[in-house]
Design an enzyme around this catalytic site. Structure first.
Site, PDB file in Angstrom:
ATOM      1  N   VAL A  63       0.989  -0.743   0.275  1.00 40.72           N
ATOM      2  CA  VAL A  63      -0.217   0.801  -0.379  1.00 40.72           C
ATOM      3  C   VAL A  63       0.891   0.787   0.396  1.00 40.72           C
ATOM      4  O   VAL A  63      -0.230   2.492  -0.582  1.00 40.72           O
ATOM      5  CB  VAL A  63      -1.066   0.119   0.834  1.00 40.72           C
ATOM      6  CG1 VAL A  63      -2.732  -1.233   0.970  1.00 40.72           C
ATOM      7  CG2 VAL A  63       0.351   0.442   2.357  1.00 40.72           C
ATOM      8  N   TYR A 155       3.618   5.800  16.413  1.00 38.44           N
ATOM      9  CA  TYR A 155       1.848   4.823  15.561  1.00 38.44           C
ATOM     10  C   TYR A 155       1.700   5.813  16.124  1.00 38.44           C
ATOM     11  O   TYR A 155       0.057   5.692  15.557  1.00 38.44           O
ATOM     12  CB  TYR A 155       2.284   3.509  16.458  1.00 38.44           C
ATOM     13  CG  TYR A 155       1.497   2.474  16.716  1.00 38.44           C
ATOM     14  CD1 TYR A 155       1.085   2.164  14.594  1.00 38.44           C
ATOM     15  CD2 TYR A 155       0.049   2.038  17.159  1.00 38.44           C
ATOM     16  CE1 TYR A 155      -0.281   1.295  14.496  1.00 38.44           C
ATOM     17  CE2 TYR A 155      -0.943   1.844  17.058  1.00 38.44           C
ATOM     18  CZ  TYR A 155      -1.039   1.558  15.910  1.00 38.44           C
ATOM     19  OH  TYR A 155      -2.363   0.696  15.936  1.00 38.44           O
ATOM     20  N   GLY A 186      -9.129  -1.355  20.767  1.00 41.86           N
ATOM     21  CA  GLY A 186      -7.553  -1.890  21.725  1.00 41.86           C
ATOM     22  C   GLY A 186      -6.795  -3.247  21.186  1.00 41.86           C
ATOM     23  O   GLY A 186      -6.479  -3.428  20.638  1.00 41.86           O
ATOM     24  N   LEU A 187      -6.638  -4.064  22.425  1.00 41.36           N
ATOM     25  CA  LEU A 187      -5.495  -5.281  22.273  1.00 41.36           C
ATOM     26  C   LEU A 187      -6.065  -5.882  21.677  1.00 41.36           C
ATOM     27  O   LEU A 187      -7.292  -7.279  22.242  1.00 41.36           O
ATOM     28  CB  LEU A 187      -5.027  -5.375  23.875  1.00 41.36           C
ATOM     29  CG  LEU A 187      -3.651  -4.428  24.634  1.00 41.36           C
ATOM     30  CD1 LEU A 187      -3.879  -4.866  25.793  1.00 41.36           C
ATOM     31  CD2 LEU A 187      -2.650  -4.619  23.572  1.00 41.36           C
ATOM     32  N   VAL A 188      -5.979  -6.617  20.641  1.00 38.56           N
ATOM     33  CA  VAL A 188      -6.175  -8.219  19.861  1.00 38.56           C
ATOM     34  C   VAL A 188      -5.088  -8.531  19.773  1.00 38.56           C
ATOM     35  O   VAL A 188      -3.732  -8.037  18.603  1.00 38.56           O
ATOM     36  CB  VAL A 188      -6.636  -7.252  17.745  1.00 38.56           C
ATOM     37  CG1 VAL A 188      -6.915  -8.908  17.603  1.00 38.56           C
ATOM     38  CG2 VAL A 188      -7.757  -5.790  18.243  1.00 38.56           C
ATOM     39  N   THR A 190      -2.877 -11.016  17.757  1.00 36.73           N
ATOM     40  CA  THR A 190      -2.334 -11.097  16.006  1.00 36.73           C
ATOM     41  C   THR A 190      -0.602 -10.821  16.267  1.00 36.73           C
ATOM     42  O   THR A 190       0.058 -11.167  17.469  1.00 36.73           O
ATOM     43  CB  THR A 190      -3.420  -9.751  14.392  1.00 36.73           C
ATOM     44  OG1 THR A 190      -2.749  -8.668  15.435  1.00 36.73           O
ATOM     45  CG2 THR A 190      -4.587  -9.536  15.448  1.00 36.73           C
ATOM     46  N   GLU A 191      -0.974 -10.900  14.771  1.00 37.05           N
ATOM     47  CA  GLU A 191       0.282 -10.191  14.696  1.00 37.05           C
ATOM     48  C   GLU A 191       1.700  -9.518  15.266  1.00 37.05           C
ATOM     49  O   GLU A 191       2.771  -9.402  14.921  1.00 37.05           O
ATOM     50  CB  GLU A 191       1.255 -11.148  13.055  1.00 37.05           C
ATOM     51  CG  GLU A 191       1.171 -12.829  12.280  1.00 37.05           C
ATOM     52  CD  GLU A 191       1.127 -13.010  11.328  1.00 37.05           C
ATOM     53  OE1 GLU A 191       2.035 -12.413  10.609  1.00 37.05           O
ATOM     54  OE2 GLU A 191       0.617 -14.147  11.179  1.00 37.05           O
TER      55      GLU A 191
HETATM   56  P1  NDP Z   1      -1.485  -8.260  11.314  1.00 31.82           P
HETATM   57  O1  NDP Z   1       0.311  -7.713  11.298  1.00 31.82           O
HETATM   58  O2  NDP Z   1      -1.740  -9.438  12.108  1.00 31.82           O
HETATM   59  O3  NDP Z   1      -2.248  -7.867   9.693  1.00 31.82           O
HETATM   60  C1  NDP Z   1      -1.353  -6.500   9.371  1.00 31.82           C
HETATM   61  C2  NDP Z   1      -2.008  -7.188   8.114  1.00 31.82           C
HETATM   62  O4  NDP Z   1      -1.547  -5.305   7.081  1.00 31.82           O
HETATM   63  C3  NDP Z   1      -1.312  -7.659   7.395  1.00 31.82           C
HETATM   64  O5  NDP Z   1      -2.187  -8.366   6.633  1.00 31.82           O
HETATM   65  C4  NDP Z   1      -0.383  -7.438   6.559  1.00 31.82           C
HETATM   66  O6  NDP Z   1      -0.053  -8.039   4.887  1.00 31.82           O
HETATM   67  C5  NDP Z   1      -0.646  -5.857   5.867  1.00 31.82           C
HETATM   68  N1  NDP Z   1       0.280  -4.638   5.992  1.00 31.82           N
HETATM   69  C6  NDP Z   1       1.284  -4.153   6.047  1.00 31.82           C
HETATM   70  N2  NDP Z   1       2.148  -3.783   5.777  1.00 31.82           N
HETATM   71  C7  NDP Z   1       1.269  -3.596   4.609  1.00 31.82           C
HETATM   72  C8  NDP Z   1       1.991  -2.695   3.078  1.00 31.82           C
HETATM   73  N3  NDP Z   1       2.837  -2.436   3.465  1.00 31.82           N
HETATM   74  N4  NDP Z   1       0.611  -2.970   2.535  1.00 31.82           N
HETATM   75  C9  NDP Z   1      -0.012  -3.639   2.796  1.00 31.82           C
HETATM   76  N5  NDP Z   1      -0.567  -4.994   2.966  1.00 31.82           N
HETATM   77  C10 NDP Z   1      -0.016  -4.475   4.174  1.00 31.82           C
HETATM   78  O7  NDP Z   1      -2.024  -7.170  12.557  1.00 31.82           O
HETATM   79  P2  NDP Z   1      -3.653  -6.667  12.450  1.00 31.82           P
HETATM   80  O8  NDP Z   1      -4.423  -7.276  12.229  1.00 31.82           O
HETATM   81  O9  NDP Z   1      -3.856  -6.508  14.122  1.00 31.82           O
HETATM   82  O10 NDP Z   1      -4.052  -5.618  12.311  1.00 31.82           O
HETATM   83  C11 NDP Z   1      -4.065  -5.032  11.226  1.00 31.82           C
HETATM   84  C12 NDP Z   1      -4.810  -3.463  12.031  1.00 31.82           C
HETATM   85  O11 NDP Z   1      -5.395  -3.193  12.562  1.00 31.82           O
HETATM   86  C13 NDP Z   1      -3.501  -2.081  11.900  1.00 31.82           C
HETATM   87  O12 NDP Z   1      -4.230  -1.282  10.837  1.00 31.82           O
HETATM   88  C14 NDP Z   1      -3.462  -1.903  13.027  1.00 31.82           C
HETATM   89  O13 NDP Z   1      -2.558  -1.326  13.529  1.00 31.82           O
HETATM   90  C15 NDP Z   1      -4.930  -2.066  13.908  1.00 31.82           C
HETATM   91  N6  NDP Z   1      -5.220  -2.339  15.549  1.00 31.82           N
HETATM   92  C16 NDP Z   1      -4.776  -2.978  15.678  1.00 31.82           C
HETATM   93  C17 NDP Z   1      -4.742  -4.192  16.530  1.00 31.82           C
HETATM   94  C18 NDP Z   1      -4.057  -5.242  17.832  1.00 31.82           C
HETATM   95  O14 NDP Z   1      -4.180  -4.672  18.917  1.00 31.82           O
HETATM   96  N7  NDP Z   1      -3.788  -5.620  16.766  1.00 31.82           N
HETATM   97  C19 NDP Z   1      -5.604  -3.005  17.903  1.00 31.82           C
HETATM   98  C20 NDP Z   1      -5.508  -1.807  17.027  1.00 31.82           C
HETATM   99  C21 NDP Z   1      -5.497  -1.367  15.821  1.00 31.82           C
HETATM  100  P3  NDP Z   1       1.461  -8.466   4.502  1.00 31.82           P
HETATM  101  O15 NDP Z   1       2.312  -8.354   5.510  1.00 31.82           O
HETATM  102  O16 NDP Z   1       1.071  -9.296   3.298  1.00 31.82           O
HETATM  103  O17 NDP Z   1       1.772  -7.675   3.225  1.00 31.82           O
HETATM  104  C1  8X3 Z   2      -2.479  -1.253  18.523  1.00 29.53           C
HETATM  105  C2  8X3 Z   2      -3.156  -1.524  19.898  1.00 29.53           C
HETATM  106  O1  8X3 Z   2      -2.273  -0.389  22.108  1.00 29.53           O
HETATM  107  O2  8X3 Z   2      -0.865  -1.557  21.058  1.00 29.53           O
HETATM  108  O3  8X3 Z   2      -3.181  -0.178  17.590  1.00 29.53           O
HETATM  109  O4  8X3 Z   2      -1.456   0.833  20.439  1.00 29.53           O
HETATM  110  S1  8X3 Z   2      -2.514  -0.561  21.495  1.00 29.53           S
END
Ligand code: NDP
Ligand code: 8X3
Length: 268
Positions: A63, A155, A186-188, A190-191
Site C-alpha cells: 500500500v 504509531y 484496543g488489544l487484539v 494477532t501478528e
Molecule cells: P497483523 O500484523 O496481523 O496484520 C497486518 C496486515 O497488514 C497484514 O495482512 C499485512 O500484510 C498488512 N500490511 C502491512 N503492511 C502492509 C503494506 N505495506 N502493504 C500491504 N499490506 C500491508 O496485524 P493486525 O491484524 O492486528 O492489524 C490490522 C490493523 O489493525 C492495523 O492497521 C493495526 O494498526 C490495527 N490495530 C491492531 C490492533 C492490535 O492490537 N492488533 C489494535 C488496534 C488497531 P502483508 O505483510 O502480507 O503485506
Molecule cells: C494497537 C493497539 O494499544 O498496542 O493499535 O497501540 S496499541
C-alpha cells in the site's frame, strides 16, 4: 446478506483483515484481498472458496506504492471495480522507544503504511463509489488514535491521523450516500506485536499476558455488523476493547501462576 456485494480488504493476509475476509465470505460477498504476501492470500482465497464458494481476486501489492495500487486495480476486470465496501485495515507498528531514541526508518514505514497507504487506496477507490452513488469506507484505526501512550509516539500519531481522515471523509462525502465508519480496537492478539518487536516472540507474548485480549474475529464481527446496517444508518465511530482494558494504560492483568519451586529429581 451481502450477496452481489464486492468488498476490498487491505491487510487481508493476517489478523483482523483475514478474519474480516472470512466473515464477509460467510455473508456471501465477493472479495478483493490485498496484501504483500501472495502465498497467504492464495491459501485464504482457496479456503474461502472451499468453505463458502467465495469468489475472490488477489491484489498483491504494497500500500506504500501508489503506482502498485493503481496498477493492481487497473488489471481487474471492470465489473470488479464496482467496490461496495472498502476496509482500510493494512497497518503496523514498528518499535517502542521514546521519540528522541526512535528509528526514523520505523517512523517512515508507519507513516507510509498507516497513513499514506490508506490515503492512496482510498483515493483510488472512492471515485468509483461516488460514480455508483453508494458505498462504505471502514477505517481500522485504533485506541491509539484516541490516546497517546509512552513510546507509542509515531504509531499513535498515524492512528490519530486516520481518525482525522475518517472525520474529513464523513464531512466531504456528506450527501453522496457513502458511509464512513471508524473502528478503534484496543488489544487484539494477532501478528501485530510480533511485527512491532521484529519477531521477538517473548516480548510479543508479554503484551497479552494475564488478560484475555480481543480476537481478530471480535473485531471482524463488529466490522460486519457495521457493514450490514440499512442504508440510512451509519455506525460512525466505535471503540472496541477487551473487558480487561479500560484505556491504553489501565489494563487488568491476572498475576501469572507462580513458578513451582524446583524439586530435586529422585536420584539427583
Ligand atoms: P497483523 O500484523 O496481523 O496484520 C497486518 C496486515 O497488514 C497484514 O495482512 C499485512 O500484510 C498488512 N500490511 C502491512 N503492511 C502492509 C503494506 N505495506 N502493504 C500491504 N499490506 C500491508 O496485524 P493486525 O491484524 O492486528 O492489524 C490490522 C490493523 O489493525 C492495523 O492497521 C493495526 O494498526 C490495527 N490495530 C491492531 C490492533 C492490535 O492490537 N492488533 C489494535 C488496534 C488497531 P502483508 O505483510 O502480507 O503485506
Ligand atoms: C494497537 C493497539 O494499544 O498496542 O493499535 O497501540 S496499541
Amino acid at each position: 446478506m451481502l450477496y452481489g456485494k464486492t468488498v476490498l480488504i487491505t491487510g487481508a493476509s493476517s489478523g483482523i483483515g483475514a478474519a474480516c475476509a472470512e466473515r464477509f465470505a460467510e455473508a456471501g460477498a465477493r472479495l478483493l484481498l490485498l496484501a504483500r504476501r501472495r502465498q497467504r492470500l492464495e491459501a485464504l482465497s482457496h479456503e474461502l472458496h472451499v468453505r463458502f464458494g467465495t469468489e475472490s481476486r488477489l491484489l498483491i501489492c504494497d500500500v506504500r506504492s501508489r503506482a502498485a495500487i493503481e496498477q493492481a486495480l487497473c488489471e481487474l476486470p471492470p465489473e470488479w471495480l464496482r467496490i461496495d465496501i472498502l476496509v482500510n485495515n493494512a497497518g503496523l507498528a514498528r518499535g517502542f522507544a521514546p521519540l528522541h531514541e526512535g528509528n526514523p526508518e520505523d517512523w517512515e514505514e508507519m507513516i507510509d503504511t498507516n497513513l499514506k497507504g490508506l490515503l492512496f487506496v482510498t483515493r483510488a477507490v472512492l471515485p468509483h463509489m461516488i460514480s455508483c452513488g453508494e458505498g462504505m469506507v471502514i477505517n481500522i484505526a485504533s485506541i491509539a488514535g484516541r490516546e497517546v501512550y509512552p513510546n507509542g509516539n509515531v504509531y499513535c500519531a498515524t492512528k490519530h491521523a486516520v481518525r482525522a481522515l475518517s472525520e474529513a471523509l464523513r464531512i466531504e462525502l456528506n450527501g453522496t450516500n457513502i458511509r464512513v465508519v471508524n473502528i478503534d480496537p484496543g488489544l487484539v492478539e494477532t501478528e501485530f506485536s510480533l511485527v512491532r518487536f521484529r519477531g521477538d516472540t517473548e516480548r510479543a507474548r508479554k503484551v497479552y499476558e494475564g488478560l484475555q485480549p480481543l480476537t481478530p474475529y471480535d473485531v471482524a464481527d463488529l466490522v460486519l455488523f457495521c457493514a450490514t446496517r440499512p442504508p440510512h444508518v451509519v455506525i460512525a465511530d466505535v471503540l472496541i476493547l477487551p473487558t480487561a482494558q479500560a484505556n491504553t494504560w489501565l489494563i487488568h492483568r491476572n498475576p501469572s501462576p507462580a513458578t513451582p519451586p524446583s524439586v530435586p529429581a529422585p536420584g539427583d
